[in-house]
Design a protein around this motif. Structure first.
Motif, short mmCIF file in Angstrom:
data_model
loop_
_atom_site.label_atom_id
_atom_site.label_comp_id
_atom_site.label_asym_id
_atom_site.label_seq_id
_atom_site.Cartn_x
_atom_site.Cartn_y
_atom_site.Cartn_z
N ALA A 99 0.83 -1.20 0.00
CA ALA A 99 0.00 0.00 0.00
C ALA A 99 0.87 1.25 0.00
CB ALA A 99 -0.92 -0.02 1.23
N LEU A 100 1.89 1.24 0.83
CA LEU A 100 2.78 2.40 0.92
C LEU A 100 3.45 2.70 -0.42
CD1 LEU A 100 4.26 4.52 2.70
CD2 LEU A 100 6.05 2.81 3.02
N LEU A 101 4.01 1.63 -1.03
CA LEU A 101 4.73 1.82 -2.29
C LEU A 101 3.81 2.34 -3.37
CD1 LEU A 101 7.12 -1.27 -2.28
CD2 LEU A 101 7.63 1.12 -1.77
N VAL A 102 2.61 1.75 -3.45
CA VAL A 102 1.67 2.20 -4.47
C VAL A 102 1.30 3.66 -4.23
CG1 VAL A 102 -0.68 1.94 -5.32
CG2 VAL A 102 0.75 -0.06 -5.03
N SER A 103 1.08 4.03 -2.97
CA SER A 103 0.67 5.41 -2.67
C SER A 103 1.80 6.39 -2.98
CB SER A 103 0.24 5.53 -1.21
OG SER A 103 1.38 5.63 -0.38
N MET A 104 3.06 5.93 -2.86
CA MET A 104 4.18 6.82 -3.13
C MET A 104 4.42 7.00 -4.62
SD MET A 104 6.78 5.50 -0.21
CE MET A 104 8.25 6.20 -0.91
N GLY A 105 4.21 5.90 -5.38
CA GLY A 105 4.63 5.97 -6.77
C GLY A 105 3.52 5.93 -7.80
N ILE A 106 2.40 5.30 -7.51
CA ILE A 106 1.45 5.03 -8.57
C ILE A 106 0.13 5.78 -8.39
CG2 ILE A 106 0.16 3.23 -9.79
CD1 ILE A 106 2.38 1.29 -8.82
N SER A 107 -0.50 5.60 -7.24
CA SER A 107 -1.83 6.18 -7.10
C SER A 107 -2.17 6.35 -5.63
CB SER A 107 -2.85 5.26 -7.77
OG SER A 107 -4.15 5.60 -7.34
N THR A 108 -2.90 7.40 -5.31
CA THR A 108 -3.37 7.55 -3.93
C THR A 108 -4.85 7.22 -3.83
OG1 THR A 108 -3.70 9.89 -4.36
CG2 THR A 108 -1.66 9.27 -3.21
N ASN A 109 -5.36 6.60 -4.88
CA ASN A 109 -6.74 6.14 -4.89
C ASN A 109 -6.85 4.91 -3.97
OD1 ASN A 109 -9.19 5.06 -5.49
ND2 ASN A 109 -9.03 5.41 -7.70
N VAL A 110 -7.69 4.98 -2.94
CA VAL A 110 -7.71 3.91 -1.93
C VAL A 110 -8.05 2.53 -2.51
CG1 VAL A 110 -8.67 3.15 0.26
CG2 VAL A 110 -8.12 5.54 -0.08
#
Lengths: 304, 252
Positions: free
Chosen positions: A52-63
């Motif tokens: 979750a952290l990696l995706v939020s940092m690099g790809i998307s902040t869509n929950v």
């Protein structure tokens, strides 16, 4: 003063309880269908949190995107541990104790691999990049968007899993494996496939729980390890066999850790440092007084 | 006559002790074959060997001309060998209907990508429920479909097992003491139902049984086991008249 503290702790109890339920359900699932008390479940939670952290940092902040990524990452890790460690051990006819010890080892390996990665890319105590918004404020009640992600998502996922188990052919096969593994095999059920899917589901749910957990706290490689005791307490208290029992137990554990702790502190001056002892006390009390947990209590009520 | 199952020189050991010693047998299509012998003579072990829960040390087991002695139990079941056990082996926390539907092969709702899409399998599921209902009706259990298996009586559990064993489209059924612990009148009824299923479903039966009087009324061939080997085989009359068999079975 007490009002505000109480409302706050009840909100926290519900929020944490929902996550405990999601984590405990996966643990109950692996315990029943695959016959393994899987302590590496803790690290599946952590893996979900880091995904979750990696995706939020690099790809998307869509929950939803974050949760999906966490589900897949942890599910794959679970399947991997099954294929590389637990299945070969089962084939050798290892006892449940050996498997449990192996699960500690698997958890530790996952944890230190995470430490290694986290260290290399300095990802210690990072926060997920989803902004906190206050959605409901009517003093003393404050509910953020995180509350509205954690609680309904957990409830919906638990409901979906129950529907899968109760209402589909696949669920029937899983229940059969849980009921009597050898018989399921003699009845022509493809036990290996069902086991693998069970790992995938249990791992995925742990991952989503980890991601939801990560939304409200900072992420580090021991976060799963630190909550696993509460989750184990919930599965014990729930009786290891029933979903409803596990869910009720998850909320009981969470309320004891938050609301009860708050009351103990307010009225008796018990220090918050005792909070980690609560799951221990619950596990001991269950083992001593109600070894079959809540599930047995339900059954005895229904039989009456 | 066409043999559906042939065993050739099969031996097996349990914990280092030879419990099946050089057994050969041949089971013709459509027959009811009885397997008798004193306690501990290896009857149930032989069924375990055929069903794949135990592997033979030596020898071959062929079903329909295909070697099955190295296959896993679930694969053997899918080839068409169904089983029922001496102590009813049921999924006690599942309904009678679920217990019966479970062995049906190739259910679409059993794959993970189909399971969430109810419209793909709901008709098939209804069809399966109907055929389960039929199978349960054959053994007079159609009034109990919603009950939990654990709420049935001992005799009803036996009947449920037999009904369930017919569900995976089997061609050979291995029954281990279908009448154990069942009232005498119901015992005969069970065999009458077995005999009927042989005709209506074209099944072959290999049945371990202690109630020889009933078995001999229904069996075409009887094999007698003694100390892990086959003592003799023949028609029920020939077996009943055999002096050696009487010696093994003192009191009969």
């Amino acid at each position: 003063m007490l009002d505000a503290l109480l409302v706050d702790s009840v909100v926290r109890s519900i929020q944490t309880g929902s996550l405990y339920a999601l984590m405990a359900i996966g643990l109950t699932l692996t315990f029943n269908v695959v016959r393994l008390p899987n302590f590496a479940h803790a690290e599946l939670i952590t893996i979900g949190a880091y995904a979750a952290l990696l995706v939020s940092m690099g790809i998307s902040t869509n929950v939803p995107v974050i949760l999906l990524a966490a589900f897949i990452a942890a599910a794959l890790a679970a399947v991997l541990s099954h294929r590389l460690v637990f299945r070969p051990l089962e084939r050798k006819g290892s006892s449940i104790y050996t498997l449990m010890l192996a699960s500690f080892a698997v958890g530790m390996i996952f944890r230190y691999i995470l430490f290694l990665i986290v260290d290399t890319y300095s990802l210690f105590d990072k926060r997920i990049q989803v902004p906190v918004e206050i959605w409901i404020r009517s003093t003393p009640l404050i509910l953020t968007n995180l509350f509205f992600w954690a609680v309904p998502t957990s409830i919906v996922l638990v409901l979906l899993l129950t529907l899968l188990l109760r209402g589909t052919g696949l669920g029937r096969e899983m229940r059969a494996l849980a009921g009597n593994f050898d018989l399921a095999r003699v009845m022509g059920i493809r036990v290996e496939r069902v086991k693998m899917l069970t790992w995938f589901l249990a791992g995925g749910l742990a991952g989503v729980a980890g991601a939801l957990w990560a939304l409200q706290t900072s992420v580090n490689p021991t976060m799963g390890w630190l909550v696993i005791l509460s989750v184990v307490a919930a599965t014990f208290l729930g009786g290891m066999t029933s979903f409803v029992g596990t869910i009720v137990a998850a909320y009981i554990v969470s309320f004891s850790e938050n609301t009860l702790m708050q009351l103990l502190n307010y009225f008796l001056g018990v220090d918050f440092g005792f909070k980690p002892a609560i799951p221990f006390i619950i596990i001991l009390a269950v083992l001593l007084f109600r070894p079959d947990g809540i599930a047995a209590l339900f059954q005895s009520i229904r039989k009456r | 006559m066409n043999a559906i199952l042939t065993l050739e020189n099969v031996s097996a050991d349990l914990g280092g002790m030879l419990v099946i010693n050089d057994v050969s047998m041949s089971i013709p299509v459509g027959q009811i074959v009885g397997l008798i012998g004193p306690n501990g003579s290896g009857k149930s072990t032989l069924l375990n060997l055929i069903g794949g829960t135990l592997r033979p040390l030596r020898g071959s087991i062929a079903f329909d001309g295909r070697e099955i002695s190295r296959l896993k139990p679930d694969a053997i079941f899918r080839l068409g060998i169904g089983r029922a056990f001496q102590d009813p082996a049921l999924f006690v926390n599942m309904s009678v209907l679920d217990n019966t539907i479970l062995p049906i092969q190739g259910q679409r709702g059993e794959t993970p990508w189909n399971a969430p899409r109810r419209h793909l399998w709901v008709h098939e599921e209804q069809g399966n429920a109907l055929s389960a209902q039929d199978a349960l009706a054959q053994v007079n259990l159609d009034g109990h479909t919603r009950k939990l298996a654990s709420d049935l009586s001992g005799g009803q559990m036996k009947l449920l097992e037999i009904a369930r064993s017919t569900m995976g489209a089997p061609r050979l059924l291995l029954l281990d003491e279908p009448t154990a612990g069942v009232a005498p009148r119901l015992a005969r009824q069970i065999f009458e139902q077995i005999n009927e299923m042989r005709h209506t479903l074209g099944l072959t039966f290999l049945i371990v049984e202690h109630r020889l009087d009933i078995l001999f009324d229904f069996a075409d061939t009887v094999y007698v086991m003694h100390q892990g080997g086959i003592l003799m085989h023949g028609t029920p009359d020939a077996v009943a008249a055999d002096r050696q068999v009487r010696e093994v079975y003192i009191g009969y």
